[in-house]
Design an enzyme around this catalytic site. Structure first.
Site, short mmCIF file in Angstrom:
data_model
loop_
_atom_site.label_atom_id
_atom_site.label_comp_id
_atom_site.label_asym_id
_atom_site.label_seq_id
_atom_site.Cartn_x
_atom_site.Cartn_y
_atom_site.Cartn_z
N LYS A 179 0.85 -1.21 0.00
CA LYS A 179 0.00 0.00 0.00
C LYS A 179 0.88 1.25 0.00
O LYS A 179 1.62 1.48 0.94
CB LYS A 179 -0.91 0.00 1.24
CG LYS A 179 -1.63 1.33 1.49
CD LYS A 179 -2.56 1.29 2.70
CE LYS A 179 -3.07 2.68 3.08
NZ LYS A 179 -3.97 2.68 4.26
N LYS A 231 -9.63 13.13 8.26
CA LYS A 231 -9.20 12.66 9.58
C LYS A 231 -9.08 13.83 10.55
O LYS A 231 -8.69 14.92 10.13
CB LYS A 231 -7.80 12.01 9.48
CG LYS A 231 -7.77 10.62 8.89
CD LYS A 231 -6.33 10.10 8.88
CE LYS A 231 -6.22 8.73 8.23
NZ LYS A 231 -6.91 7.68 8.95
N ASP A 283 -11.88 7.31 3.80
CA ASP A 283 -10.68 7.04 4.59
C ASP A 283 -10.29 5.56 4.53
O ASP A 283 -9.21 5.18 4.98
CB ASP A 283 -10.90 7.51 6.03
CG ASP A 283 -9.60 7.68 6.80
OD1 ASP A 283 -8.53 7.63 6.17
OD2 ASP A 283 -9.67 7.87 8.03
N GLU A 335 -9.16 3.90 2.13
CA GLU A 335 -8.64 4.03 0.77
C GLU A 335 -7.59 2.97 0.44
O GLU A 335 -7.41 2.62 -0.72
CB GLU A 335 -8.06 5.43 0.56
CG GLU A 335 -6.62 5.65 1.06
CD GLU A 335 -6.45 5.44 2.56
OE1 GLU A 335 -7.45 5.58 3.28
OE2 GLU A 335 -5.33 5.12 3.00
N ARG A 377 -7.45 -0.24 0.96
CA ARG A 377 -8.00 -1.47 0.35
C ARG A 377 -8.41 -1.23 -1.10
O ARG A 377 -8.47 -2.16 -1.89
CB ARG A 377 -9.16 -1.98 1.20
CG ARG A 377 -10.30 -1.04 1.32
CD ARG A 377 -11.24 -1.37 2.47
NE ARG A 377 -10.72 -0.95 3.77
CZ ARG A 377 -11.35 -1.14 4.93
NH1 ARG A 377 -12.50 -1.78 4.97
NH2 ARG A 377 -10.82 -0.72 6.05
N1 BES Z 1 -4.13 4.49 7.03
C1 BES Z 1 -5.28 4.25 7.79
C2 BES Z 1 -5.10 3.20 8.88
C3 BES Z 1 -4.10 3.44 9.95
C4 BES Z 1 -4.32 4.42 10.91
C5 BES Z 1 -3.00 2.64 10.04
C6 BES Z 1 -3.40 4.60 11.91
C7 BES Z 1 -2.06 2.80 11.05
C8 BES Z 1 -2.27 3.79 11.99
C9 BES Z 1 -6.43 3.77 6.91
O1 BES Z 1 -6.44 4.24 5.62
C10 BES Z 1 -7.69 4.21 7.58
O2 BES Z 1 -7.90 5.39 7.67
N2 BES Z 1 -8.48 3.25 8.01
C11 BES Z 1 -9.70 3.51 8.68
C12 BES Z 1 -10.75 2.60 8.08
C13 BES Z 1 -12.16 2.97 8.44
C14 BES Z 1 -12.54 4.25 7.78
C15 BES Z 1 -13.05 1.85 7.99
C16 BES Z 1 -9.50 3.19 10.16
O3 BES Z 1 -8.77 2.26 10.48
O4 BES Z 1 -10.05 3.92 10.97
ZN ZN Z 2 -4.59 4.80 4.82
ZN ZN Z 3 -7.48 6.12 5.42
#
Ligand code: BES
Ligand code: ZN
Ligand code: ZN
Length: 455
Positions: A221, A233, A303, A305, A307
């Site tokens: 990724k 965010k 957010d 994104e 996947r």
């Molecule tokens: N990049 C983030 C996940 C992340 C956050 C990894 C902090 C490591 C540390 C990812 O793109 C994300 O924002 N995921 C969301 C998914 C949700 C919107 C379903 C999450 O984990 O809150």
């Molecule tokens: Zn991310």
């Molecule tokens: Zn994200």
């Protein structure tokens, strides 16, 4: 190779390090002079890990270094910046992992700030061992540098340049689809995530090795900055998101290691790279994307994104019919809640591969822990208007539903391992300085070496 390697073949008048645990310290005292014992005790030395004491020998000085004989990164990982600058030798024969601790602990990120000092250097006379440790540490450093570099200097085009350079230095072939070319190639998900950024999204590909060797595809990724998109965010969550290309950095580091060590596999590296940015043309909640596999995806949350980048890249990986696909991603906060920041969450259908990766994680101090691809949770990804949603509205099992989302894009006839990881050390530990970290990379390399054989 680094200009200032922290392992050297022949040191000039090195200072000796006497590695002593509590019992060997007792032994040492029985043959040491009274003055030496007095000096060691004055410095509160007792042979415990982390302790250092300086003593005088006949014509030099020598450092007593407490250690716990653990055969891992902790044994020596703190020393390169704890001992004064200079060259050292030891009384013990050290293991690969102990030496790796030294070199990984000697890392610092110097691109924007000159280092206050150089790390100490250790003499290792075994050439093979030294080269091997330095090559592994070099890949770790490459991954760390990529992650630590801020998004302004590590955009999708920078990632492309890095991979192009890696391809050139290893006589590998290189390809990249950029911007609207992604639409021509039916990679609608990668395009949607990255189209609001001035630096265009892209799918970067490196292919290396003998075509007759087993095919392995490594995917990472590469979100160079994750603002969250329109589902923006909060500041605290966004602060660390330069590391959201950590999966790509680990995949690149692993590829460089595979090529350096000349593993007999036919390697394909696929890096979808994009900045999840906000602009008038940003993708929106409710949009429906056409993916490379042909499945349609309804956006529940911009957010989620990572996947989306991975689903197109995984579909492409499958088209090449490899026998193994490995993907690395900073995919969910939920994986951090489940296993914390120091362990990589691992998903695979194969018990055999999971067991082996667990073992290699343990023996390389690069721990991985399996979470289940629990089939019934697939219903959380149902959409009323598309084949699936990109994120479930349930607040539960976020790492598992993300992995199940990806599972839709791989083929059950191909072994597949997905890592959801932190790619970052929140604080400095021996051998693991604060900042970007090549999590799951050494565990995976150990697995690949065992499976496909050393060259
Ligand atoms: N990049 C983030 C996940 C992340 C956050 C990894 C902090 C490591 C540390 C990812 O793109 C994300 O924002 N995921 C969301 C998914 C949700 C919107 C379903 C999450 O984990 O809150
Ligand atoms: Zn991310
Ligand atoms: Zn994200």
């Amino acid at each position: 190779m680094n200009e200032h390697p922290s392992l050297i073949s022949n040191a000039k008048a090195p200072t000796e390090l006497l590695l002593l645990d509590e019992s060997s310290f007792e032994q040492w005292m029985s043959s040491a002079s009274e003055a030496q014992i007095k000096l060691a005790k004055k410095q509160a030395f007792a042979g415990k890990s982390g302790q250092i004491a300086w003593i005088q020998t006949q014509d030099d000085i020598c450092a007593l270094v407490g250690w716990d004989k653990q055969k891992d990164l902790n044994s020596l990982g703190h020393l390169p910046f704890k001992l004064p600058e200079g060259q050292y030798s030891t009384n013990e024969t050290l293991t690969e992992l102990q030496l790796l601790g030294w070199v990984m602990g000697a890392y610092s990120f110097n691109r924007y700030k000159s280092p206050k000092r150089l790390p100490s250097q250790l003499e290792v006379t075994d050439e093979n061992l030294r080269d091997r440790v330095l090559v592994i540490a070099e890949s770790v450093a490459l991954t760390r540098d990529l992650i630590n570099t801020p998004a302004s200097d590590m955009s999708p085009s920078h990632i492309e340049s890095e991979i192009r350079a890696l391809a050139e230095s290893n006589e590998a072939s290189f390809n990249c689809w950029t911007g609207d070319q992604l639409l021509d190639q039916r990679c609608g998900a990668i395009h949607a995530v990255g189209r609001a950024s001035v630096d265009k999204p892209r799918l970067i590909e490196l292919t290396w090795g003998n075509k007759n060797h087993p095919k392995v595809c490594v995917v990472g990724k590469g979100v160079t900055f994750d603002s969250g998109g329109l589902d923006i965010k909060p500041a605290a969550g966004m602060r660390s998101m330069k590391k959201d290309m950590g999966g790509a950095a680990i995949a690149i580091g692993l590829a460089s290691l595979i090529m350096d060590r000349n593993l007999p596999i036919h390697l394909r590296l696929l890096i979808p790279a994009a900045e999840n940015s906000i602009s008038g043309n940003a993708f929106r909640p409710g949009d429906i994307l056409a993916t490379r596999k042909g499945l349609t995806v309804e956006i529940d949350n911009t957010d989620a994104e990572g996947r989306l980048l991975l689903c197109d890249a995984l579909a492409l990986a499958v088209e090449g019919q490899p026998e193994l696909i490995l993907d690395f991603a900073t995919l969910t906060g939920a994986a951090r809640s489940a296993v914390g920041t120091e362990i990589s969450a691992m998903f695979t259908h194969s018990d055999l591969i999971a067991e082996s990766l667990y073992r290699h994680g343990k023996s390389s101090a690069d721990p991985v822990w399996r979470l289940p691809l629990h089939d019934p949770y697939n219903k959380m990804l149902d959409s009323s208007v598309a084949d699936l949603v990109n994120s479930s509205s349930s607040g539960y099992a976020g790492a598992i539903t993300a992995a199940l989302f990806l599972n839709n894009f791989v083929d059950s006839s191909i072994d597949w391992v997905h890592f959801d990881l932190m790619a970052y050390n929140l604080n400095t530990r021996p051998g693991k300085p604060e900042g970007g970290e090549a999590m799951a990379m050494r565990a995976t390399f150990g697995y690949l070496e065992e499976k496909y054989g050393k060259s």
